[in-house]
Design a protein around this motif. Structure first.
Motif, PDB file in Angstrom:
ATOM      1  N   UNK A  11       0.829  -1.209   0.000  1.00 18.68           N
ATOM      2  CA  UNK A  11       0.000   0.000   0.000  1.00 18.68           C
ATOM      3  C   UNK A  11       0.859   1.253   0.000  1.00 18.68           C
ATOM      4  N   UNK A  12       0.389   2.253  -0.740  1.00 24.90           N
ATOM      5  CA  UNK A  12       1.038   3.559  -0.719  1.00 24.90           C
ATOM      6  C   UNK A  12       0.508   4.332   0.468  1.00 24.90           C
ATOM      7  N   UNK A  13       1.409   4.993   1.175  1.00 20.18           N
ATOM      8  CA  UNK A  13       0.999   5.771   2.340  1.00 20.18           C
ATOM      9  C   UNK A  13       0.891   7.261   2.008  1.00 20.18           C
ATOM     10  N   UNK A  14       1.494   7.654   0.883  1.00 18.56           N
ATOM     11  CA  UNK A  14       1.505   9.085   0.560  1.00 18.56           C
ATOM     12  C   UNK A  14       0.179   9.498  -0.076  1.00 18.56           C
ATOM     13  N   UNK A  15       0.021  10.804  -0.225  1.00 17.96           N
ATOM     14  CA  UNK A  15      -1.239  11.325  -0.754  1.00 17.96           C
ATOM     15  C   UNK A  15      -1.343  11.066  -2.258  1.00 17.96           C
ATOM     16  N   UNK A  32      -1.532  11.514  -6.152  1.00 15.49           N
ATOM     17  CA  UNK A  32      -0.869  12.415  -7.086  1.00 15.49           C
ATOM     18  C   UNK A  32      -1.895  12.995  -8.053  1.00 15.49           C
ATOM     19  N   UNK A  33      -1.560  14.087  -8.713  1.00 13.58           N
ATOM     20  CA  UNK A  33      -2.484  14.638  -9.718  1.00 13.58           C
ATOM     21  C   UNK A  33      -2.828  13.626 -10.809  1.00 13.58           C
ATOM     22  N   UNK A  34      -1.870  12.770 -11.146  1.00 12.56           N
ATOM     23  CA  UNK A  34      -2.145  11.751 -12.166  1.00 12.56           C
ATOM     24  C   UNK A  34      -3.186  10.766 -11.661  1.00 12.56           C
ATOM     25  N   UNK A  35      -3.019  10.351 -10.415  1.00 14.36           N
ATOM     26  CA  UNK A  35      -4.003   9.431  -9.831  1.00 14.36           C
ATOM     27  C   UNK A  35      -5.374  10.097  -9.743  1.00 14.36           C
ATOM     28  N   UNK A  36      -5.339  11.370  -9.390  1.00 15.58           N
ATOM     29  CA  UNK A  36      -6.576  12.146  -9.281  1.00 15.58           C
ATOM     30  C   UNK A  36      -7.332  12.135 -10.610  1.00 15.58           C
ATOM     31  N   UNK A  37      -6.588  12.429 -11.655  1.00 16.07           N
ATOM     32  CA  UNK A  37      -7.191  12.459 -12.986  1.00 16.07           C
ATOM     33  C   UNK A  37      -7.695  11.078 -13.379  1.00 16.07           C
ATOM     34  N   UNK A  38      -6.917  10.083 -13.036  1.00 15.61           N
ATOM     35  CA  UNK A  38      -7.288   8.708 -13.351  1.00 15.61           C
ATOM     36  C   UNK A  38      -8.583   8.314 -12.643  1.00 15.61           C
ATOM     37  N   UNK A  39      -8.694   8.699 -11.404  1.00 16.13           N
ATOM     38  CA  UNK A  39      -9.893   8.364 -10.636  1.00 16.13           C
ATOM     39  C   UNK A  39     -11.116   9.017 -11.261  1.00 16.13           C
ATOM     40  N   UNK A  40     -10.968  10.273 -11.634  1.00 17.50           N
ATOM     41  CA  UNK A  40     -12.112  10.980 -12.229  1.00 17.50           C
ATOM     42  C   UNK A  40     -12.537  10.294 -13.517  1.00 17.50           C
ATOM     43  N   UNK A  41     -11.571   9.958 -14.339  1.00 15.20           N
ATOM     44  CA  UNK A  41     -11.904   9.279 -15.591  1.00 15.20           C
ATOM     45  C   UNK A  41     -12.561   7.929 -15.337  1.00 15.20           C
ATOM     46  N   UNK A  70      -3.386   1.415  -3.932  1.00 16.93           N
ATOM     47  CA  UNK A  70      -4.545   2.106  -3.358  1.00 16.93           C
ATOM     48  C   UNK A  70      -5.666   1.105  -3.121  1.00 16.93           C
ATOM     49  N   UNK A  71      -6.393   1.304  -2.026  1.00 17.86           N
ATOM     50  CA  UNK A  71      -7.518   0.427  -1.724  1.00 17.86           C
ATOM     51  C   UNK A  71      -8.818   1.110  -2.127  1.00 17.86           C
TER      52      UNK A  71
END
Length: 351
Positions: free
Chosen positions: A65-69, A71-80, A99-100
């Motif tokens: 698991x990643x513990x850090x916040x 990233x903008x890339x992940x953010x964009x990926x989630x939205x898509x 990520x869980x």
DNA sequence: AACTGAGCCAACCGCCGAGAC
DNA sequence: AGTCTCGGCGGTTGGCTCAGT
């Protein structure tokens, strides 16, 4: 008979986990691996339910698991991905290493959803609020022509996401600019209208809220609402109702019918395998979200989407709305009011 | 310093499908 | 065939933190 219960739920510890408990799980998993979670508490010396142990491991203790916040890339990926599959957090999480589903869900609920709302994007349909209102007007039979409300958009300056994140945004911005100029709406009016529209969204956008809290059975509707078909309206002027937009077709269409747009989107999302996963579950969801207008109660949420679907079918078939459902009652009352006060049809209401 | 409200997130709840019995 | 649990999932909530007053 069935299996014996995994634990005595009245005698197990609940609440936050201690470092000692975490260490016991970690030690057990490192020695025995992941197997039957119901046996883990007993073997690891924990007074916890096996289900609770599994959750603790999958959401917090897993070494990958990643513990850090985010990233903008992940953010964009989630939205898509959310646009593509709705609130199926486990599917989304599978596409984000480390990520869980809980992580993604929390991030969406606390950050991304608010961000989209601030941008004037409906976080459920991923369409601009003006578009949602326009569509909503089509459902209820209202004509939005002449209403300045549907021309409103938030200032692009408030956006914090890459412009490429939201499909059609540049088009909307241009259309918005044109419509503002065409209708001579001053900036202050524009902003005030957006405030009104935001309040309306919160209050009158109940069916989207209902679907957003709908679990697996609502996800089908969510996906349909975000299907590429819905974006066709973005290419029309903002002051014109979406005449080509047909909710009855929209709700009845299989959201996974392959189209060029959808194939492109699947390619963009690297979501080919995900679409296959969705198709596996879609059959079940289609059965759950029946179109007979039956509002179903589940976890405190009503499935208005199915009710709307049923009602829309009736309307499109030209039959009366005397079925007696909740939506029927609303539409009947709506018709009565409009018949009694025809002048209201051309009014812009300031709630 | 005390209070308050918002934001955040870990954990729980309840549902479902699959499979054990 | 029927009953029950397990594992997985999405929605919700309780409690902690922190900024503002």
């Amino acid at each position: 008979m069935g299996r014996p219960p995994c634990c005595d739920k009245s005698n197990v510890k609940r609440g936050l986990w201690t470092a000692e408990e975490d260490a016991k799980i970690l030690a057990f998993v490192s020695n025995h691996g992941i197997g039957n979670w119901t046996l883990v508490p007993k073997k690891a010396g924990l007074n916890r339910c096996g289900k609770s142990c599994r959750l603790r491991w999958t959401n917090y203790l897993r070494p990958d698991l990643k513990q850090d916040s985010f990233t903008p890339q992940e953010e964009e990926h989630i939205i898509n991905l959310h646009e593509a599959v709705g609130s199926r957090w486990s599917l989304i999480a599978k596409k984000l290493p480390g990520r869980t589903d809980n992580d993604v869900k929390n991030f969406w609920n606390t950050k991304l959803r608010k961000k989209l709302v601030k941008m004037g994007i409906d976080p459920v349909t991923h369409k601009p609020f003006s578009q949602v209102l326009s569509d909503y007007g089509n459902i209820s039979g209202f004509s939005n022509t002449g209403s300045s409300l549907i021309t409103t958009q938030p200032s692009p300056a408030c956006t914090g996401l890459p412009s490429t994140t939201i499909k059609g945004m540049p088009i909307i911005e241009k259309a918005q600019e044109n419509s503002i100029l065409d209708n001579n709406i001053h900036t202050w009016e524009y902003q005030a209208h957006f405030q009104v529209i935001n309040q309306e969204i919160v209050q009158a956008h109940f069916f989207n809220e209902a679907t957003s809290s709908c679990s697996s059975s609502s996800s089908n509707n969510l996906t349909q609402l975000s299907s590429p078909q819905s974006y066709s309206c973005l290419y029309q002027t903002q002051t014109t109702p979406c005449s080509s937009f047909n909710w009855s077709e929209f709700l009845l269409n299989d959201p996974f019918i392959s189209t060029e747009l959808q194939q492109q989107e699947e390619h963009d999302l690297q979501g080919v395998s995900m679409q296959n996963e969705i198709q596996m579950t879609n059959k079940t969801n289609a059965n759950e979200c029946n179109m007979n207008g039956v509002a179903r109660k589940d976890s405190g949420a009503l499935y208005y989407g199915a009710s709307f679907g049923g009602q829309i079918n009736k309307q499109s078939e030209g039959t009366s709305s005397s079925g007696g459902s909740f939506v029927d009652a609303i539409l009947d009352r709506d018709s009565e009011i409009r018949a009694a006060f025809p002048e209201l049809l051309d009014e812009v209401f300031d709630y």
